[in-house]
Design a protein around this motif. Structure first.
Motif, PDB file in Angstrom:
ATOM      1  N   GLU A  76       0.831  -1.204   0.000  1.00 30.28           N
ATOM      2  CA  GLU A  76       0.000   0.000   0.000  1.00 30.28           C
ATOM      3  C   GLU A  76       0.866   1.255   0.000  1.00 30.28           C
ATOM      4  N   LYS A  79       1.534   3.941  -3.296  1.00 32.39           N
ATOM      5  CA  LYS A  79       1.268   5.377  -3.153  1.00 32.39           C
ATOM      6  C   LYS A  79       2.464   6.208  -3.594  1.00 32.39           C
ATOM      7  N   GLU A  80       3.655   5.710  -3.331  1.00 32.63           N
ATOM      8  CA  GLU A  80       4.867   6.416  -3.734  1.00 32.63           C
ATOM      9  C   GLU A  80       5.100   6.333  -5.235  1.00 32.63           C
TER      10      GLU A  80
END
Length: 389
Positions: free
Chosen positions: A105, A109-110
């Motif tokens: 997760e 996101k990065e």
């Protein structure tokens, strides 16, 4: 039979038939101790830090990559994830599950990194998580990265996966690491997404790598091969490279569920047994192996030894190797356990290692805690736990 209470008297253990002895009597280990070691390994794994920046990978384009800490995206964390997954698979530990899912997760996101052999490694675990959960958010990643490995990854002559990494294209080079980092993920994704051509490609990669990296004289494996000049660089029988082979052959046979009379299965088992026979001859008195397997002046290395222990024990348990090799794996696993300190760190682990042109360069690689070392120890401790079942 008399109704009198039966009285058991001590008997010389050498006179007890193996079939009558308790299955953990000769292990000389405690289940609670090994479970505690697993917990501490995981804690250390997710808390490893490189505060001094000593092991950062600085690229020419300005990117700085952390291959040591848990929150990076490289093969080191990829193998770490697989170690945690294997713990969850055996124990159902919710903490292990949360560690894996939260890692993905956060990394998604990065944003995913540039694609190369090593950055594919986390997708082996992601494929297993998708299989368990059906989480649709994982599917596009498995689809895109699996297709890149199959059709976009640079190839050598004869169609081998070129070992391209962040800071080097390694033109026309085959490394034994590739089988763990990209070939296993490709096979698993192929099975998961019903893409049999991925699976067939994975089979071919095993054969190509065996053709050019297995040493016919010893049964051990060279670290790398280049089609430019057609040689094995330093002819290094490097321990950790060999340990990837010991890990992936039983994993691959199990993953594909190859029938007992399947030609590839037989070929892989013969290749593995040739290697393990050679490993038995160069194991040190401590139960570990040296970083250069046939060089008594090189240091003992625990991560590779963990890989050997895991692969040997699993191959015996699955019936791929004869029972006679189990003692070799048990002694290695116990030696690895002795290298896990109170903080949960697997000590005596060598840093990431490229293919070198001299043996001395392998011997000069520094020792430091690494996510892959923690993971390989997790694999070993988990496989050893089968002795208590």
């Amino acid at each position: 039979m008399s109704n009198q209470q039966q009285i058991l008297f001590p008997v010389d253990s050498s006179k007890i038939d193996p079939l009558l002895s308790h299955h953990v009597a000769a292990v000389g280990a405690s289940q609670a101790d090994y479970r505690d070691a697993i917990d501490r390994l995981i804690h250390n794994l997710i808390n490893i830090r490189d505060d001094e920046g000593k092991f950062l990978l600085r690229l020419a384009d300005g990117r700085v990559l952390d291959t040591k800490s848990w929150n990076g995206w490289e093969w080191t964390q990829g193998v770490g994830l697989y170690g945690v997954y294997k713990v969850w698979e055996m124990t159902g530990d919710q903490k292990a599950w949360d560690i894996m899912t939260s890692w993905f997760e956060a990394r998604f996101k990065e944003g995913t990194p540039s694609r190369n052999i090593n950055t594919v490694a986390p997708f082996l675990t992601l494929a297993y998580l998708y299989e368990r959960t059906g989480n649709r958010t994982y599917l596009p990643y498995l689809d895109a990265w699996g297709e890149w490995v199959y059709s976009g990854l640079p190839r050598t002559e004869e169609g081998g996966f070129q070992h391209i990494v962040y800071n080097s294209v390694n033109h026309q080079q085959l490394w034994d690491d590739t089988l763990m980092m990209s070939v296993m993920p490709l096979a698993k994704i192929g099975l998961l997404l019903n893409r049999p051509h991925y699976v067939e490609e994975a089979k071919r990669q095993f054969m190509v790598h065996i053709k050019y990296l297995a040493d016919r004289k010893t049964g051990l494996w060279f670290h790398g091969w280049t089609f430019e000049g057609r040689h094995n660089f330093a002819n290094a029988l490097w321990a950790r490279g060999n340990s990837w082979v010991t890990i992936v052959i039983p994993e691959f046979i199990e993953l594909l569920d190859l029938p007992k009379d399947d030609a590839l299965r037989l070929f892989l088992i013969e290749t593995l047994e040739a290697q393990v026979k050679a490993l038995a001859k160069c194991q040190t008195a401590s139960g570990l192996w040296r970083t250069i397997l046939d060089d008594e002046t090189s240091y003992e290395e625990a991560a590779a030894s963990a890989g050997f222990a895991y692969g040997i024990l699993k191959a015996v348990r699955k019936g791929y190797l004869p029972k006679e090799y189990e003692a070799l794996g048990v002694s290695a696993a116990k030696a690895v356990r002795a290298k896990i300190n109170d903080a949960g760190e697997l000590t005596q682990v060598s840093f990431g290692t490229p293919v070198f042109n001299s043996i001395q360069e392998y011997k000069d690689i520094p020792l430091t805690s690494m996510p892959f070392g923690q993971a390989m120890a997790l694999l070993t401790m988990g496989e050893f736990m089968y002795r208590f079942i």
